[in-house]
Write a protein that holds these residues in place. Sequence first.
Motif, PDB file in Angstrom:
ATOM      1  N   ARG A   3       4.029  -1.955   0.334  1.00 27.93           N
ATOM      2  CA  ARG A   3       2.784  -1.561   1.413  1.00 27.93           C
ATOM      3  C   ARG A   3       1.820  -2.604   1.423  1.00 27.93           C
ATOM      4  N   TRP A   5      -2.028  -3.973   2.625  1.00 29.96           N
ATOM      5  CA  TRP A   5      -3.176  -3.489   3.283  1.00 29.96           C
ATOM      6  C   TRP A   5      -4.215  -4.475   3.677  1.00 29.96           C
ATOM      7  N   LYS A 153      -3.558  -0.086   7.232  1.00 36.33           N
ATOM      8  CA  LYS A 153      -2.176  -0.500   7.028  1.00 36.33           C
ATOM      9  C   LYS A 153      -1.834  -1.434   7.578  1.00 36.33           C
TER      10      LYS A 153
END
Length: 192
Positions: A3, A5, A153
């Motif tokens: 992920r 960010w 995100k």
Amino acid sequence: MDRYWLLTNTCYGNWLPGSERGFVGRVWEQRIDDLPGSSRVAHNEAGTEYDKELRGLWLASQKLMRGPPIHLNIAHAEAVLAQFRETAEHRGWEIRAVAIMFNHFHIVVGVLDDPEPAKILGDFKAWTTRRLTERFGAPASETWWTERGSKRKLANEGSIAGAIQYVLYEQANPLVTWSPETGLHYGPPPVR
């Protein structure tokens, strides 16, 4: 990395709620508290207008200040960047871009699994607070940073590339910028 960010945080006392320049904070959706359906919201979604020019809120925020606004200099920015990189290495995170301005910072970071973004930002801020306080002393406010911060995100390679572009090349007057590709630059990195 699992992920990515875009994390942003302001230094203490900058962009107070109610500021005429604009701010992101929790405000009443309807200005009259006793109306049914009134609720506090933060207008912080990409592409939406943020709040600005709420003089009463700004004056109330001024009265709550525990010290002067924090303004970073080059020495602070170097310490912040060094600690960001150390924290990321220790956690197994991948920093893709950093910009540190006199009153806020941006980080594009990749993480394993899917930890809460508040935890990621909190780790960066906590360890950087320790380093800044050890090197420069505690500020009068007893904090270097505002409480929360923005955590966006980045869902795909296009959004990651866009965030890197924004952080490295679209900041007004950065003290330092850094990425694995560009290295350390004082001010903005050279145009691609």
